[in-house]
Every structure is written in C-alpha cells, then in structure tokens.
Motif scaffolding. Structure first.
Motif, PDB file in Angstrom:
ATOM      1  N   THR A 124       0.853  -1.158   0.062  1.00  0.00           N
ATOM      2  CA  THR A 124       0.172  -0.036  -0.009  1.00  0.00           C
ATOM      3  C   THR A 124       0.953   1.414  -0.104  1.00  0.00           C
ATOM      4  O   THR A 124       0.497   2.093  -0.796  1.00  0.00           O
ATOM      5  CB  THR A 124      -0.840  -0.037   1.084  1.00  0.00           C
ATOM      6  OG1 THR A 124      -1.726  -1.114   1.259  1.00  0.00           O
ATOM      7  CG2 THR A 124      -1.898   1.034   1.164  1.00  0.00           C
ATOM      8  N   GLU A 125       2.027   1.111   0.829  1.00  0.00           N
ATOM      9  CA  GLU A 125       2.774   2.324   0.953  1.00  0.00           C
ATOM     10  C   GLU A 125       3.369   2.803  -0.385  1.00  0.00           C
ATOM     11  O   GLU A 125       3.657   3.841  -0.880  1.00  0.00           O
ATOM     12  CB  GLU A 125       3.779   2.127   1.968  1.00  0.00           C
ATOM     13  CG  GLU A 125       3.169   2.417   3.295  1.00  0.00           C
ATOM     14  CD  GLU A 125       4.154   2.097   4.446  1.00  0.00           C
ATOM     15  OE1 GLU A 125       3.792   2.181   5.533  1.00  0.00           O
ATOM     16  OE2 GLU A 125       5.500   2.221   4.129  1.00  0.00           O
ATOM     17  N   ASN A 126       4.097   1.681  -1.306  1.00  0.00           N
ATOM     18  CA  ASN A 126       4.373   1.910  -2.504  1.00  0.00           C
ATOM     19  C   ASN A 126       3.683   2.248  -3.515  1.00  0.00           C
ATOM     20  O   ASN A 126       4.002   2.943  -4.455  1.00  0.00           O
ATOM     21  CB  ASN A 126       5.452   0.446  -2.717  1.00  0.00           C
ATOM     22  CG  ASN A 126       6.588   0.415  -2.060  1.00  0.00           C
ATOM     23  OD1 ASN A 126       7.628   0.970  -2.514  1.00  0.00           O
ATOM     24  ND2 ASN A 126       6.776  -0.292  -1.001  1.00  0.00           N
ATOM     25  N   VAL A 127       2.211   1.722  -3.568  1.00  0.00           N
ATOM     26  CA  VAL A 127       1.147   1.768  -4.449  1.00  0.00           C
ATOM     27  C   VAL A 127       1.173   3.562  -4.484  1.00  0.00           C
ATOM     28  O   VAL A 127       0.948   4.282  -5.398  1.00  0.00           O
ATOM     29  CB  VAL A 127      -0.013   1.367  -4.215  1.00  0.00           C
ATOM     30  CG1 VAL A 127      -0.993   1.649  -5.280  1.00  0.00           C
ATOM     31  CG2 VAL A 127       0.495  -0.187  -4.685  1.00  0.00           C
ATOM     32  N   GLY A 168       2.723   6.033  -2.726  1.00  0.00           N
ATOM     33  CA  GLY A 168       4.004   6.593  -2.361  1.00  0.00           C
ATOM     34  C   GLY A 168       3.978   7.449  -0.848  1.00  0.00           C
ATOM     35  O   GLY A 168       4.459   8.414  -0.803  1.00  0.00           O
ATOM     36  N   LEU A 169       3.646   6.472  -0.316  1.00  0.00           N
ATOM     37  CA  LEU A 169       3.692   6.855   1.403  1.00  0.00           C
ATOM     38  C   LEU A 169       5.022   6.739   2.037  1.00  0.00           C
ATOM     39  O   LEU A 169       5.473   5.567   1.933  1.00  0.00           O
ATOM     40  CB  LEU A 169       2.519   6.413   2.192  1.00  0.00           C
ATOM     41  CG  LEU A 169       1.081   6.736   1.531  1.00  0.00           C
ATOM     42  CD1 LEU A 169       0.081   5.619   2.468  1.00  0.00           C
ATOM     43  CD2 LEU A 169       0.804   7.940   1.896  1.00  0.00           C
ATOM     44  N   PRO A 170       5.790   7.651   2.574  1.00  0.00           N
ATOM     45  CA  PRO A 170       7.042   7.330   2.908  1.00  0.00           C
ATOM     46  C   PRO A 170       6.949   6.884   4.388  1.00  0.00           C
ATOM     47  O   PRO A 170       7.496   7.481   5.384  1.00  0.00           O
ATOM     48  CB  PRO A 170       7.555   8.988   3.006  1.00  0.00           C
ATOM     49  CG  PRO A 170       6.411   9.697   3.325  1.00  0.00           C
ATOM     50  CD  PRO A 170       5.473   9.216   2.504  1.00  0.00           C
ATOM     51  N   GLY A 171       6.392   5.674   4.402  1.00  0.00           N
ATOM     52  CA  GLY A 171       6.478   5.035   5.754  1.00  0.00           C
ATOM     53  C   GLY A 171       7.551   3.824   5.762  1.00  0.00           C
ATOM     54  O   GLY A 171       8.493   3.832   4.889  1.00  0.00           O
ATOM     55  N   LEU A 172       7.368   2.924   6.964  1.00  0.00           N
ATOM     56  CA  LEU A 172       8.257   1.728   6.944  1.00  0.00           C
ATOM     57  C   LEU A 172       8.488   0.930   6.088  1.00  0.00           C
ATOM     58  O   LEU A 172       9.395   0.409   5.900  1.00  0.00           O
ATOM     59  CB  LEU A 172       8.004   1.299   8.508  1.00  0.00           C
ATOM     60  CG  LEU A 172       8.120   1.968   9.724  1.00  0.00           C
ATOM     61  CD1 LEU A 172       7.617   1.113  10.866  1.00  0.00           C
ATOM     62  CD2 LEU A 172       9.525   2.522   9.998  1.00  0.00           C
ATOM     63  N   GLY A 173       7.157   0.745   5.458  1.00  0.00           N
ATOM     64  CA  GLY A 173       7.259  -0.305   4.259  1.00  0.00           C
ATOM     65  C   GLY A 173       8.003  -0.040   3.143  1.00  0.00           C
ATOM     66  O   GLY A 173       8.898  -0.739   2.661  1.00  0.00           O
ATOM     67  N   GLN A 174       7.965   1.516   2.757  1.00  0.00           N
ATOM     68  CA  GLN A 174       8.943   1.944   1.531  1.00  0.00           C
ATOM     69  C   GLN A 174      10.113   2.054   2.151  1.00  0.00           C
ATOM     70  O   GLN A 174      11.140   1.657   1.388  1.00  0.00           O
ATOM     71  CB  GLN A 174       8.252   3.435   1.366  1.00  0.00           C
ATOM     72  CG  GLN A 174       8.812   3.810   0.209  1.00  0.00           C
ATOM     73  CD  GLN A 174       8.233   5.295  -0.200  1.00  0.00           C
ATOM     74  OE1 GLN A 174       8.824   6.172   0.363  1.00  0.00           O
ATOM     75  NE2 GLN A 174       7.381   5.498  -0.931  1.00  0.00           N
ATOM     76  N   LEU A 175      10.704   2.212   3.247  1.00  0.00           N
ATOM     77  CA  LEU A 175      11.952   2.359   3.870  1.00  0.00           C
ATOM     78  C   LEU A 175      12.470   0.988   3.800  1.00  0.00           C
ATOM     79  O   LEU A 175      13.693   0.802   3.399  1.00  0.00           O
ATOM     80  CB  LEU A 175      11.916   2.839   5.376  1.00  0.00           C
ATOM     81  CG  LEU A 175      13.042   2.936   5.825  1.00  0.00           C
ATOM     82  CD1 LEU A 175      14.167   4.014   5.306  1.00  0.00           C
ATOM     83  CD2 LEU A 175      13.182   3.094   7.431  1.00  0.00           C
ATOM     84  N   ALA A 176      11.425  -0.066   4.018  1.00  0.00           N
ATOM     85  CA  ALA A 176      12.142  -1.433   4.048  1.00  0.00           C
ATOM     86  C   ALA A 176      12.652  -1.684   2.676  1.00  0.00           C
ATOM     87  O   ALA A 176      13.476  -2.559   2.481  1.00  0.00           O
ATOM     88  CB  ALA A 176      11.268  -2.178   4.663  1.00  0.00           C
ATOM     89  N   VAL A 177      11.611  -1.701   1.420  1.00  0.00           N
ATOM     90  CA  VAL A 177      12.175  -1.843   0.389  1.00  0.00           C
ATOM     91  C   VAL A 177      13.163  -1.018  -0.306  1.00  0.00           C
ATOM     92  O   VAL A 177      14.167  -1.829  -0.644  1.00  0.00           O
ATOM     93  CB  VAL A 177      11.009  -1.302  -0.513  1.00  0.00           C
ATOM     94  CG1 VAL A 177      11.277  -1.507  -2.019  1.00  0.00           C
ATOM     95  CG2 VAL A 177       9.571  -2.239  -0.239  1.00  0.00           C
ATOM     96  N   GLN A 178      13.617   0.259   0.348  1.00  0.00           N
ATOM     97  CA  GLN A 178      14.570   0.833  -0.115  1.00  0.00           C
ATOM     98  C   GLN A 178      15.825   0.345   0.425  1.00  0.00           C
ATOM     99  O   GLN A 178      16.940   0.135  -0.114  1.00  0.00           O
ATOM    100  CB  GLN A 178      14.452   2.158   0.217  1.00  0.00           C
ATOM    101  CG  GLN A 178      13.378   3.061  -0.823  1.00  0.00           C
ATOM    102  CD  GLN A 178      13.285   4.361  -0.006  1.00  0.00           C
ATOM    103  OE1 GLN A 178      13.801   4.922   0.780  1.00  0.00           O
ATOM    104  NE2 GLN A 178      12.137   5.310  -0.623  1.00  0.00           N
TER     105      GLN A 178
END
Length: 319
Positions: free
Chosen positions: A262-265, A267-277
């Motif tokens: 959900t965060e990547n779809v 573009g929310l700068p949350g923990l999920g996006q940080l984990a992917v990066q």
C-alpha cells in the motif's frame, strides 16, 4: 487480571529476546561479510579490517551480541550504511505515516467488516447474506496492489480529468500540519486496506455470531422477550468478537511493521517503503531495525489482544 497481564508481558519479553538472537545470528553471524558490504567491492583488505574493527566484528560472537543488546536497550539501532544517519531517526521519521495508515485502515475495515458480518448473521441465506458472500469472495480474491491501482484510476485519475480533485493520488501531509489534508491524502490508502481486509472480518463475524446464536443463554434471552437488537449487541456480539480480536491483533501488528504494498502504490514514505529501499541498497542496519520494530509491534499487539480476551471473557483471567 494483573497476574494474567504480567504473565503475558513476561512472555512477550522472552519472545522479543529470542527474536533478537535470531536477528543477530541471521545478519551478523551467518556466512556473509558486512564489513565488505560497507567498504565496497573495490576496498583493500586493510580497509575491510578497519571497518570490522570499528563495527566490533573482530570481537568474539558473545561479546558482539552483548554489545548489540546493550545498544538495543538504549534505543541505539546503529547507523545507515547508505546515508550515515541513525537508524532510529529514520524509523521515527517514517513511523507516523505507517501508524496513520494502519490505524485509520483498521477502524474502517472493522466498521465495514463487522457491520456486514452482523447483518449477514441476522438474515442468513437472504439476499443480503448472499450479496455479502459475493463481497467477501471479491475481497479475498483481489490483491492489495490491484485494489489500490483501481482506486487510483477511478477516484483520482478519472475524477481529475473531470476537474474534481477530491482524492489525491499519493503523498503524505503530517497531521500536525493540516488534519484535513492528512485525512484527504490517506482516504484512498485507507479504502484499499479496508476493502481487502473487511472481507475476512465479515466472514469471521458472521460465522462466530451464528455459532453464538445457538447457545443456551441466547435462546433464554429471546425466550424472556428481550428485543432482538439487544440480544445481538448486548449478549451475543461480545462472545462472537473473540476471533475478530485475534485477527485484528495479527493484522495490525503486521501492518505496523510496514504496509509495503500500500505504501509503495500510493507513494507514502512509511516503514514499508523504507524497508524496500533498504533491501535494494543492502542497508543492513536499517533492515535489522525494521525487523526488530516489526517484531515489537506484533508482540505488543498480541499482548493487547490477550487483554481484550480478558475483558470479553472473564474466564480467560483464570488461566
């Protein structure tokens, strides 16, 4: 009640300690070379040895683990290999986004899922019940990213072409900056989580309620002439919520560790996006930090679930 909660908290601490051991072994003892990853592929042996000494990787394993625990006890998760920022600062900066997404989505899917489940249980095999079954099958069959993309297409892109900008397509506005814009930017992510998760909760609520409706105390309440609404909401629903609470603890605990899709779809700068990066850049300290934070949320959510069990069913307190 207090003894019950103390036992659950102590058990949660034991679980977190075991997870810390597993994480340490997986990332620092398993066959790979963190020092080489930090220094780079072209680094000399002297540079790699210097990095190992600075990280304490040349010390005995038990000493390394003790230092690892001491740092964790002080909230020190190390520094990012990628930008040299403290991991704690990176996580703290992203945590409000994930909290906002998870808690808002949980409230929405509870209202939707439990409401549909109650209506279906009160009118089994009716048109309403069959319609709810279609909703459940659709929700269970649709992956999260597809629901998010469909919402973006119909409620953002198509409406934007018509000059209606009611639903932003992504981004995040802090609650302290503007509560209205905060909620507006999270409506579509909340709907995405709710539509996918509500199906499970409606089935759990319906099945549990139908089972409780067959209990003696419910039949006795009806025989006394108590209104159906009071029978459902005052007597039956409390007992029927146990599996719902269990599922809620699992879902909320997991999402607080990062709602990656959900965060990547959106573009929310949350923990999920940080984990992917961090996985892409092989930023080991950040990955370790996110794993530990996610484990803490899962354990904490299960402790809260145990507390709610004791509130819903007094018999649990005697265990």
């Amino acid at each position: 009640m207090i003894r019950f909660l103390v036992r659950r908290v102590l058990f949660g601490i034991l679980v977190l300690w075991l997870i810390s051991v597993a994480v340490f072994v997986l990332f620092f003892v398993a066959p790979h070379d963190p020092a080489r990853a930090i220094a780079g592929r072209q680094a000399t042996a002297e540079t790699v040895a210097l990095v190992e000494h600075r990280l304490g990787l040349d010390q005995p394993v038990l000493t390394q683990y003790w230092h690892f625990l001491v740092r964790l006890a002080h909230g020190d998760l190390g520094y990012s290999y990628y930008n040299s920022e403290p991991v704690r600062s990176l996580i703290v900066a992203r945590l409000p986004v994930t909290l906002s997404l998870t808690l808002g989505g949980a409230i929405l899917w509870l209202l939707l899922g439990v409401g549909i489940g109650i209506a279906s249980a009160r009118h089994p095999r009716s048109l309403l019940d069959r319609s709810a079954t279609v909703f459940v099958l659709g929700g269970l069959s649709m992956p999260t990213f597809l629901v998010g993309l469909l919402l973006l297409y119909f409620l953002f892109f198509r409406l934007h072409l018509l000059g209606v900008d009611a639903f932003p397509g992504g981004g995040y506005v802090p609650f302290t900056q503007s509560p209205a814009q905060w909620a507006q930017h999270l409506i579509l992510p909340w709907l995405t989580l709710a539509l996918v998760s509500a199906a499970t909760y409606s089935r759990l609520t319906r099945g549990s309620l139908l089972e409780v409706f067959g209990e003696d105390y419910v039949r006795t309440a009806r025989a006394k002439g108590i209104t159906e609404q009071r029978v459902v909401y005052r007597h039956a629903l409390r007992s029927a919520l146990t599996p719902v609470v269990t599922q809620l603890g699992i879902d909320v605990g997991a999402l607080l560790g990062g709602a990656i899709i959900t965060e990547n779809v959106f573009g929310l700068p949350g923990l999920g996006q940080l984990a992917v990066q961090s996985v892409v850049t092989q930023d080991l300290p950040v990955i370790v930090g996110i794993v530990l934070v996610a484990a803490f949320f899962v354990v904490a959510a299960n402790i809260v679930v145990d507390f709610l069990y004791a509130v819903l069913d007094p018999r649990v307190r005697r265990r």
